[in-house]
Design an enzyme around this catalytic site. Structure first.
Site, PDB file in Angstrom:
ATOM      1  N   GLU A 120       0.831  -1.201   0.000  1.00 19.75           N
ATOM      2  CA  GLU A 120       0.000   0.000   0.000  1.00 19.75           C
ATOM      3  C   GLU A 120       0.867   1.253   0.000  1.00 19.75           C
ATOM      4  OE1 GLU A 120      -3.820   1.778   2.483  1.00 19.75           O
ATOM      5  OE2 GLU A 120      -2.299   0.636   3.565  1.00 19.75           O
ATOM      6  N   LYS A 138      -9.934   1.623  -2.472  1.00 21.94           N
ATOM      7  CA  LYS A 138     -10.151   1.183  -1.100  1.00 21.94           C
ATOM      8  C   LYS A 138     -11.568   1.543  -0.650  1.00 21.94           C
ATOM      9  CE  LYS A 138      -7.620   1.368   3.309  1.00 21.94           C
ATOM     10  NZ  LYS A 138      -6.415   1.976   3.934  1.00 21.94           N
ATOM     11  N   CYS A 190      -5.613  -2.987   2.634  1.00 19.06           N
ATOM     12  CA  CYS A 190      -5.376  -2.743   4.058  1.00 19.06           C
ATOM     13  C   CYS A 190      -6.644  -2.900   4.905  1.00 19.06           C
ATOM     14  CB  CYS A 190      -4.734  -1.370   4.235  1.00 19.06           C
ATOM     15  SG  CYS A 190      -3.834  -1.184   5.806  1.00 19.06           S
TER      16      CYS A 190
END
Length: 252
Positions: free
Chosen positions: A50, A117, A158
């Site tokens: 990331e 995300k 994440c």
């Protein structure tokens, strides 16, 4: 739990645990070099971490369009090396909004899919860490999967790994491997990085791979590291160097 797995496809996956500096050109050059090194070790899918081109606190400063500088480098690297390249994530600017976005390229260098995300990292642990992605970033709103000759792959970034429903949907749609470029910190990393990977893997009977930036104690945001792969039996393999390769047989 009974052992009912049958070998279907074997390939090598590489997770790049990259040192990330404030200089974008250095980060891109370092990523290219390690992707090539992994390909020489016969990796077929390579995963970057990331925010690999900028770090986790400089979204607006480093934001790019897609296609743009970073994704052009990723496309070229994927094509030169003949690999599926999961491009970690970068801050993407689109329509006046910023997203934390992972671009995936095929061995021909073409963009297969990009994942924005979905679940933004807003956390406040008193005395430990406070971080609010939603102050800068906008959330994505779509699933992201891609096909390879080896398996179907689902993508998260994440904090997405904390949401079991996303992994369940990917598994129901036929994904056998879930990849999560991430950057857990020194508070949440020791507590939950391994736990969440194992949970997603064993709950859905899939492989889970998570790539982190390398730990840099001098950085403003210190990543936990410990890039790892978990198999459907919840067995963990951890990488502590620049990158790790993991050869495994997918199962039906």
């Amino acid at each position: 739990m009974s052992s009912t797995f049958k070998a279907r496809s074997k390939f090598r996956l590489a997770l790049v645990q990259l040192h990330v500096s404030k200089i974008k050109a250095d980060n891109l050059g370092r990523a290219q070099k390690i992707v090539k090194e992994a390909a020489r070790q016969d990796a077929k899918i390579v995963v970057l971490p990331e925010c690999f081109n900028c770090g986790s606190r400089f979204f607006a400063e480093y934001a790019e369009k897609i296609p743009g500088e970073t994704t052009q480098v990723l496309s070229q690297a994927a094509k030169e090396c003949g690999v599926y390249l999961v491009g970690g994530s970068i801050p993407e600017e689109d329509g006046g909004k910023l997203y934390n976005t992972c671009s995936i390229f095929g061995p021909d260098g073409k963009l297969l899919v990009k994942h924005r995300k979905i679940h933004l990292y807003d956390i406040d642990v008193p005395g430990k860490i406070r971080f609010q992605e939603s102050a800068t970033l906008s959330p994505g709103n779509s699933l992201s999967m891609f096909e390879t000759p080896f398996c179907k792959v689902g993508v998260g970034i994440c904090y997405d790994i904390r949401f079991a429903e996303l992994a369940q949907i990917y598994a129901k749609k036929g994904c056998q491997l879930l990849v999560y470029p991430g950057a857990f910190n020194m508070t949440t990393g020791p507590a939950h990085w391994e736990l969440l990977q194992r949970g997603r893997a064993v709950d859905n009977q899939v492989y889970v791979a998570a790539a982190s930036p390398a730990r840099d104690e001098s950085a403003s945001y210190v990543a936990w590291g410990h890039s790892s792969v978990v198999n459907p039996w919840s067995v963990l393999s951890v990488g502590l160097c620049n990158y790790m390769t993991f050869t495994f047989s997918l199962t039906s």
